[in-house]
Design an enzyme around this catalytic site. Structure first.
Site, PDB file in Angstrom:
ATOM      1  N   GLY A  12       0.778  -1.235   0.000  1.00 36.54           N
ATOM      2  CA  GLY A  12       0.000   0.000   0.000  1.00 36.54           C
ATOM      3  C   GLY A  12       0.813   1.291   0.000  1.00 36.54           C
ATOM      4  CG  ASN A  14       1.900   3.153  -5.686  1.00 35.26           C
ATOM      5  OD1 ASN A  14       2.371   4.171  -6.174  1.00 35.26           O
ATOM      6  ND2 ASN A  14       2.446   1.964  -5.845  1.00 35.26           N
ATOM      7  CG  ASN A 108      -2.226  -0.962 -13.322  1.00 35.70           C
ATOM      8  OD1 ASN A 108      -2.217  -1.211 -12.114  1.00 35.70           O
ATOM      9  ND2 ASN A 108      -1.401  -1.567 -14.171  1.00 35.70           N
ATOM     10  CG  HIS A 110       3.484  -1.971 -15.203  1.00 31.39           C
ATOM     11  ND1 HIS A 110       3.156  -3.242 -14.747  1.00 31.39           N
ATOM     12  CD2 HIS A 110       4.655  -2.084 -15.867  1.00 31.39           C
ATOM     13  CE1 HIS A 110       4.090  -4.086 -15.150  1.00 31.39           C
ATOM     14  NE2 HIS A 110       5.007  -3.416 -15.834  1.00 31.39           N
ATOM     15  CG  ASP A 151       0.594  -4.408 -17.669  1.00 30.25           C
ATOM     16  OD1 ASP A 151      -0.199  -3.960 -16.833  1.00 30.25           O
ATOM     17  OD2 ASP A 151       1.535  -5.170 -17.381  1.00 30.25           O
ATOM     18  CD  GLU A 179      14.944   8.421  -7.334  1.00 28.41           C
ATOM     19  OE1 GLU A 179      15.147   8.321  -8.566  1.00 28.41           O
ATOM     20  OE2 GLU A 179      15.855   8.363  -6.494  1.00 28.41           O
TER      21      GLU A 179
END
Ligand code: GAR
Length: 208
Positions: A12, A14, A108, A110, A151, A179
């Site tokens: 988690g 993000n 999403n 990725h 994706d 980053e």
């Protein structure tokens, strides 16, 4: 208020970045209406609880068919009437029924620069190991819209990260999260919430 559902399966980080950006006032007019976890006892769930966010757990392992799981997660988030579904380290596949219900309203994150190191089987730490094995010097993260192809939906934001001599997949993963992912995911939500994003074919156009 622009309402989002954040889907999680793991640590988690993000989700935390989105929470932090909202709490610090950098991401305005956005509310996390609910967090949905595909597993029990994830740290993402703990983060949601600490931030007093409604969290529903719909375990993928409780459903045999993808279509049944689609229905269950559709039912689970329906009461929250969200404008956008954010996959933030959500590692379960979404089926066509779910995607059709939220067409152009699912993004999403990725952990690579799509179209490199993505597709079935490349999730979590694996894209980082694949980047190191290939020997590329730059990797990064991508926010893209989700469609029926794994994706492959229109790319919204990307951010590059340098690969350094001696990097392990774990070290690289941490650098890409800090980053790149944690910067572009909240930024993407802000752009969509502000109505700055348009999808044209397989491309996105960002207007200011
Ligand atoms: C993140 O690195 C995210 O990009 C990746 O899983 C990790 C989850 O971290 N997602 C994928 O690989 C999706 N294909 P988090 O739970 O700490 O946010």
């Amino acid at each position: 208020m622009f309402k989002i559902a954040v889907f999680v399966s793991g640590g988690g980080t993000n989700l935390q970045a989105i929470i932090d950006q909202i709490q610090s006032g950098h991401l305005t007019n956005v509310e996390i209406a609910c967090v949905l976890a595909s597993k029990t006892q994830t740290y993402a769930q703990t983060r949601a609880e600490k931030a007093s966010l409604p969290c529903v757990v719909v375990r993928r392992s409780d459903y045999l068919k993808l279509s049944e799981y689609d229905e269950a997660i559709l039912d689970a988030i329906k009461p929250f009437a969200v404008d956008l579904v954010v996959l933030a380290g959500f590692l379960s596949l979404l089926g066509p029924q779910f995607i059709a219900n939220y067409r152009q309203r699912i993004i999403n994150i990725h952990p690579s620069l799509i179209p490199a190191f993505c597709g079935p089987g490349l999730y979590g730490i694996k894209p980082h190991q694949a980047a190191l094995d290939y020997g590329v010097k730059i990797t990064g993260a991508t926010v893209h819209f989700v469609d029926e192809h794994y994706d492959e939906g229109p790319v919204l934001l990307q951010r590059a990260v340098e690969i350094r001599t001696g990097d392990t997949a774990e070290v690289l993963q941490q650098r890409v999260m800090k980053e790149a992912e944690q910067i572009i995911l909240p930024e993407a939500i802000g752009l969509i919430a502000a109505g700055h994003v348009q999808i044209e074919g397989r491309k996105t156009i960002i207007r200011s």
